[in-house]
Design a protein around this motif. Structure first.
Motif, PDB file in Angstrom:
ATOM      1  N   GLN A  97      34.216  32.341  74.740  1.00 57.47           N
ATOM      2  CA  GLN A  97      33.514  32.946  73.606  1.00 57.47           C
ATOM      3  C   GLN A  97      32.005  32.881  73.790  1.00 57.47           C
ATOM      4  OE1 GLN A  97      34.310  31.121  69.808  1.00 57.47           O
ATOM      5  NE2 GLN A  97      33.545  32.871  68.655  1.00 57.47           N
ATOM      6  N   CYS A  98      31.495  31.702  74.190  1.00 55.12           N
ATOM      7  CA  CYS A  98      30.046  31.545  74.341  1.00 55.12           C
ATOM      8  C   CYS A  98      29.493  32.403  75.473  1.00 55.12           C
ATOM      9  CB  CYS A  98      29.703  30.085  74.599  1.00 55.12           C
ATOM     10  SG  CYS A  98      29.885  29.007  73.157  1.00 55.12           S
ATOM     11  N   ILE A  99      30.234  32.502  76.582  1.00 60.21           N
ATOM     12  CA  ILE A  99      29.734  33.195  77.766  1.00 60.21           C
ATOM     13  C   ILE A  99      30.012  34.691  77.724  1.00 60.21           C
ATOM     14  CG2 ILE A  99      30.020  33.391  80.278  1.00 60.21           C
ATOM     15  CD1 ILE A  99      30.450  30.341  80.321  1.00 60.21           C
ATOM     16  N   ASN A 100      31.195  35.059  77.315  1.00 59.36           N
ATOM     17  CA  ASN A 100      31.584  36.474  77.364  1.00 59.36           C
ATOM     18  C   ASN A 100      31.301  37.245  76.085  1.00 59.36           C
ATOM     19  OD1 ASN A 100      32.619  36.221  80.007  1.00 59.36           O
ATOM     20  ND2 ASN A 100      34.612  35.529  79.226  1.00 59.36           N
ATOM     21  N   GLU A 101      31.183  36.546  74.952  1.00 57.85           N
ATOM     22  CA  GLU A 101      31.063  37.250  73.678  1.00 57.85           C
ATOM     23  C   GLU A 101      29.724  37.009  72.966  1.00 57.85           C
ATOM     24  OE1 GLU A 101      34.500  36.455  71.237  1.00 57.85           O
ATOM     25  OE2 GLU A 101      35.838  36.438  72.974  1.00 57.85           O
ATOM     26  N   THR A 102      29.451  35.758  72.587  1.00 59.82           N
ATOM     27  CA  THR A 102      28.313  35.509  71.709  1.00 59.82           C
ATOM     28  C   THR A 102      27.007  35.222  72.431  1.00 59.82           C
ATOM     29  OG1 THR A 102      28.880  33.147  71.577  1.00 59.82           O
ATOM     30  CG2 THR A 102      29.849  34.616  69.924  1.00 59.82           C
ATOM     31  N   GLN A 103      27.064  34.891  73.739  1.00 60.85           N
ATOM     32  CA  GLN A 103      25.857  34.533  74.500  1.00 60.85           C
ATOM     33  C   GLN A 103      25.097  33.407  73.785  1.00 60.85           C
ATOM     34  OE1 GLN A 103      25.320  35.744  77.554  1.00 60.85           O
ATOM     35  NE2 GLN A 103      27.147  37.000  77.319  1.00 60.85           N
ATOM     36  N   THR A 104      25.797  32.301  73.620  1.00 57.88           N
ATOM     37  CA  THR A 104      25.219  31.165  72.911  1.00 57.88           C
ATOM     38  C   THR A 104      25.573  29.852  73.608  1.00 57.88           C
ATOM     39  OG1 THR A 104      27.199  31.008  71.511  1.00 57.88           O
ATOM     40  CG2 THR A 104      25.327  32.277  70.646  1.00 57.88           C
ATOM     41  N   LEU A 105      24.909  28.789  73.178  1.00 55.14           N
ATOM     42  CA  LEU A 105      25.308  27.414  73.459  1.00 55.14           C
ATOM     43  C   LEU A 105      25.923  26.889  72.172  1.00 55.14           C
ATOM     44  CD1 LEU A 105      22.042  26.057  75.154  1.00 55.14           C
ATOM     45  CD2 LEU A 105      24.012  27.054  76.290  1.00 55.14           C
ATOM     46  N   ARG A 106      26.911  26.013  72.290  1.00 58.20           N
ATOM     47  CA  ARG A 106      27.518  25.474  71.073  1.00 58.20           C
ATOM     48  C   ARG A 106      27.725  23.973  71.229  1.00 58.20           C
ATOM     49  NH1 ARG A 106      32.864  28.092  68.340  1.00 58.20           N
ATOM     50  NH2 ARG A 106      31.513  29.931  68.533  1.00 58.20           N
ATOM     51  N   LEU A 107      27.525  23.268  70.140  1.00 57.43           N
ATOM     52  CA  LEU A 107      27.651  21.822  70.120  1.00 57.43           C
ATOM     53  C   LEU A 107      28.534  21.402  68.954  1.00 57.43           C
ATOM     54  CD1 LEU A 107      26.433  19.130  71.409  1.00 57.43           C
ATOM     55  CD2 LEU A 107      24.833  19.179  69.487  1.00 57.43           C
ATOM     56  N   GLY A 108      29.331  20.369  69.157  1.00 59.82           N
ATOM     57  CA  GLY A 108      30.187  19.844  68.096  1.00 59.82           C
ATOM     58  C   GLY A 108      29.416  18.898  67.197  1.00 59.82           C
ATOM     59  N   TYR A 109      29.844  17.636  67.183  1.00 57.33           N
ATOM     60  CA  TYR A 109      29.182  16.608  66.373  1.00 57.33           C
ATOM     61  C   TYR A 109      29.011  17.069  64.930  1.00 57.33           C
ATOM     62  CZ  TYR A 109      28.189  14.239  70.777  1.00 57.33           C
ATOM     63  OH  TYR A 109      28.313  13.605  71.985  1.00 57.33           O
ATOM     64  N   GLN A 110      30.116  17.430  64.314  1.00 57.69           N
ATOM     65  CA  GLN A 110      30.081  17.892  62.919  1.00 57.69           C
ATOM     66  C   GLN A 110      29.539  16.825  61.969  1.00 57.69           C
ATOM     67  OE1 GLN A 110      34.288  18.672  63.556  1.00 57.69           O
ATOM     68  NE2 GLN A 110      34.054  20.634  62.491  1.00 57.69           N
ATOM     69  N   GLU A 111      29.749  15.559  62.355  1.00 55.50           N
ATOM     70  CA  GLU A 111      29.358  14.471  61.472  1.00 55.50           C
ATOM     71  C   GLU A 111      27.855  14.208  61.458  1.00 55.50           C
ATOM     72  OE1 GLU A 111      30.975  12.641  65.326  1.00 55.50           O
ATOM     73  OE2 GLU A 111      31.068  14.499  64.168  1.00 55.50           O
ATOM     74  N   ALA A 112      27.121  14.792  62.429  1.00 55.78           N
ATOM     75  CA  ALA A 112      25.667  14.605  62.481  1.00 55.78           C
ATOM     76  C   ALA A 112      24.983  15.588  61.536  1.00 55.78           C
ATOM     77  CB  ALA A 112      25.167  14.808  63.903  1.00 55.78           C
ATOM     78  N   SER A 113      24.125  15.079  60.670  1.00 57.25           N
ATOM     79  CA  SER A 113      23.457  15.915  59.675  1.00 57.25           C
ATOM     80  C   SER A 113      22.534  16.931  60.352  1.00 57.25           C
ATOM     81  CB  SER A 113      22.644  15.030  58.723  1.00 57.25           C
ATOM     82  OG  SER A 113      21.764  15.818  57.946  1.00 57.25           O
ATOM     83  N   HIS A 114      22.768  18.195  60.069  1.00 60.54           N
ATOM     84  CA  HIS A 114      21.945  19.270  60.626  1.00 60.54           C
ATOM     85  C   HIS A 114      20.497  19.132  60.154  1.00 60.54           C
ATOM     86  CE1 HIS A 114      20.750  23.145  62.112  1.00 60.54           C
ATOM     87  NE2 HIS A 114      20.597  23.670  60.892  1.00 60.54           N
ATOM     88  N   GLN A 115      20.295  18.777  58.894  1.00 59.01           N
ATOM     89  CA  GLN A 115      18.946  18.662  58.341  1.00 59.01           C
ATOM     90  C   GLN A 115      18.173  17.507  58.976  1.00 59.01           C
ATOM     91  OE1 GLN A 115      17.511  20.914  56.418  1.00 59.01           O
ATOM     92  NE2 GLN A 115      19.430  22.066  56.577  1.00 59.01           N
ATOM     93  N   LEU A 116      18.849  16.391  59.207  1.00 55.07           N
ATOM     94  CA  LEU A 116      18.177  15.265  59.856  1.00 55.07           C
ATOM     95  C   LEU A 116      17.796  15.625  61.297  1.00 55.07           C
ATOM     96  CD1 LEU A 116      20.259  12.166  58.665  1.00 55.07           C
ATOM     97  CD2 LEU A 116      17.952  12.833  57.952  1.00 55.07           C
ATOM     98  N   CYS A 117      18.669  16.377  61.953  1.00 56.95           N
ATOM     99  CA  CYS A 117      18.385  16.798  63.329  1.00 56.95           C
ATOM    100  C   CYS A 117      17.199  17.746  63.375  1.00 56.95           C
ATOM    101  CB  CYS A 117      19.618  17.462  63.948  1.00 56.95           C
ATOM    102  SG  CYS A 117      21.015  16.352  64.222  1.00 56.95           S
ATOM    103  N   LEU A 118      17.122  18.675  62.419  1.00 57.59           N
ATOM    104  CA  LEU A 118      16.000  19.609  62.373  1.00 57.59           C
ATOM    105  C   LEU A 118      14.684  18.870  62.108  1.00 57.59           C
ATOM    106  CD1 LEU A 118      17.476  22.631  60.363  1.00 57.59           C
ATOM    107  CD2 LEU A 118      16.945  22.551  62.806  1.00 57.59           C
ATOM    108  N   LYS A 119      14.748  17.823  61.296  1.00 54.79           N
ATOM    109  CA  LYS A 119      13.554  17.038  60.996  1.00 54.79           C
ATOM    110  C   LYS A 119      13.144  16.153  62.177  1.00 54.79           C
ATOM    111  CE  LYS A 119      14.410  16.724  55.997  1.00 54.79           C
ATOM    112  NZ  LYS A 119      14.747  15.791  54.888  1.00 54.79           N
ATOM    113  N   GLY A 120      14.082  15.934  63.092  1.00 56.87           N
ATOM    114  CA  GLY A 120      13.791  15.045  64.213  1.00 56.87           C
ATOM    115  C   GLY A 120      13.863  13.583  63.832  1.00 56.87           C
ATOM    116  N   ASP A 121      14.595  13.250  62.778  1.00 56.31           N
ATOM    117  CA  ASP A 121      14.760  11.858  62.345  1.00 56.31           C
ATOM    118  C   ASP A 121      15.936  11.257  63.112  1.00 56.31           C
ATOM    119  OD1 ASP A 121      14.878   9.437  61.097  1.00 56.31           O
ATOM    120  OD2 ASP A 121      14.820  10.232  59.048  1.00 56.31           O
ATOM    121  N   TRP A 122      15.688  10.939  64.370  1.00 57.88           N
ATOM    122  CA  TRP A 122      16.781  10.519  65.256  1.00 57.88           C
ATOM    123  C   TRP A 122      17.263   9.103  64.960  1.00 57.88           C
ATOM    124  CZ3 TRP A 122      18.781  14.644  66.764  1.00 57.88           C
ATOM    125  CH2 TRP A 122      17.994  15.762  67.073  1.00 57.88           C
ATOM    126  N   VAL A 123      16.422   8.281  64.401  1.00 59.21           N
ATOM    127  CA  VAL A 123      16.870   6.942  64.009  1.00 59.21           C
ATOM    128  C   VAL A 123      17.910   7.059  62.899  1.00 59.21           C
ATOM    129  CG1 VAL A 123      16.173   4.750  62.984  1.00 59.21           C
ATOM    130  CG2 VAL A 123      14.718   5.834  64.705  1.00 59.21           C
TER     131      VAL A 123
END
Length: 346
Positions: A60-86
């Motif tokens: 899907q990523c290579i042939n269809e959407t041309q994307t990278l994809r990551l799991g880790y559903q439990e990691a807060s997207h907002q904290l990651c965007l803020k760069g609050d890695w601690v």
């Protein structure tokens, strides 16, 4: 003391701060990454990414959407965007119950969120190596997976268009497939970039030159062989290639000297060996072969071809092959017969 070493190993290390990495200069004439159809790439870093468990997202990523994809559903997207890695680390630690695992996961997520457009991404899909650059525009999917777009498209060729097949890559590079995590740095960075740029190492260039010189010398020796030794050499080449001789070498057949069988496909090959021949002789055998039954291919092998045969732009079909001394020398070296030629010619 042991606990102290573990804590030291599990720290969020400063080298994971990708914003502080120095970017190498773009190639000559390059204005931006993503426009690299025929230009050498000069990435700042290379990362391997596993697209889903067991490669579930590869197609899907290579042939269809041309994307990278990551799991880790439990990691807060907002904290990651803020760069609050601690905070992300603590969030994962509460789930993993293991500071080491939480730290490793945090570092991989950080790669995904902070890598800029100069970072080269690679993965394996099928029997090919795929690579791309990507925009650091992270989006959250409805299932909480994270994704970022590829610049242009995933590619499986070098800059000259040659496929990057796994069986032609160093085991040091392909061993990344065994990585148990999701994202890691490519240790064989220079090798990878050279492969994509179609550039050989100095050692490989020297080996290629040495091999070419060897083939030239073997060709000279082949031209000096007695015609009977030449016939034996041709027989040895085909046998080393895995074909079985079912007809007598140099028998009474007017059109063929070797009657060969492929043990795997059961296809039959006829081989005509000539000490000397020109274009008229070759074209005569072409006509004869059209009347022969039961053979899939004819090999016309010449020890000393005339100038008109060497210079002619012959129209060869898939059923008729012409082997001249340069090609025979290449095959002799390929199949380990250089010593045999040297012994017979000396």
């Amino acid at each position: 003391m042991k606990k102290e070493r573990e804590n030291k190993h599990d720290e969020l290390k400063p080298e994971y701060d990708l914003k502080n990495l120095k970017v190498r200069k773009f190639g000559a004439g390059r204005k931006k990454f993503g426009d690299f159809s025929f230009e050498p790439i000069r990435p700042s870093q290379a990362l391997y990414i596993k697209l889903g468990q067991g490669g579930a997202w590869e197609s899907q990523c290579i042939n269809e959407t041309q994307t990278l994809r990551l799991g880790y559903q439990e990691a807060s997207h907002q904290l990651c965007l803020k760069g609050d890695w601690v905070a992300v680390q603590q969030e994962l630690k509460a789930i993993r119950k293991d500071i080491g695992a939480a730290t490793r996961d945090t570092n991989q997520i950080r790669f995904f969120y902070e890598s800029d457009e100069t970072v080269l991404w690679v993965t394996f899909f099928g029997d090919l190596l795929y690579w791309c650059f990507s925009k650091p525009e992270i989006a959250l999917l409805t299932d909480q997976w994270k994704t970022r777009p590829v610049l242009g498209q995933w590619r499986s060729t070098d800059v000259s268009g040659q496929l990057l097949q796994k069986n032609q890559l160093s085991g040091k590079l392909t061993s990344m497939e065994g990585f148990r995590g999701t994202i890691c740095s490519v240790k064989e960075f220079d090798y990878l970039v050279n492969k994509i740029n179609g550039k050989l190492s100095v050692e490989t260039q020297e080996a290629v030159k040495a091999l070419a010189i060897l083939e030239q010398k073997i060709e000279t020796l082949i031209r000096s062989l007695h015609w009977k030794d030449f016939e034996i050499l041709v027989d040895l080449i085909f046998r080393q290639a895995g074909w079985q001789r079912v007809g007598v070498l140099g028998g009474t057949e007017k059109t063929i000297d070797l009657d060969l069988l492929s043990p795997i496909t059961s296809e039959r090959y006829a081989v005509q060996i000539k000490s000397r021949a020109g274009r008229p002789e070759f074209e005569a055998y072409q006509r004869r072969f059209t009347d022969m039954q039961g053979y899939n291919c004819l090999y016309f092998v010449v020890h000393t071809p005339s100038n008109d045969l060497m210079a002619a732009e012959l129209k060869l079909s898939d059923e008729i092959k012409l082997l001249l001394p340069d090609k025979i020398a290449h095959l002799a070296v390929m199949y380990g017969l250089a010593d045999w030629v040297n012994a017979r010619a000396s």
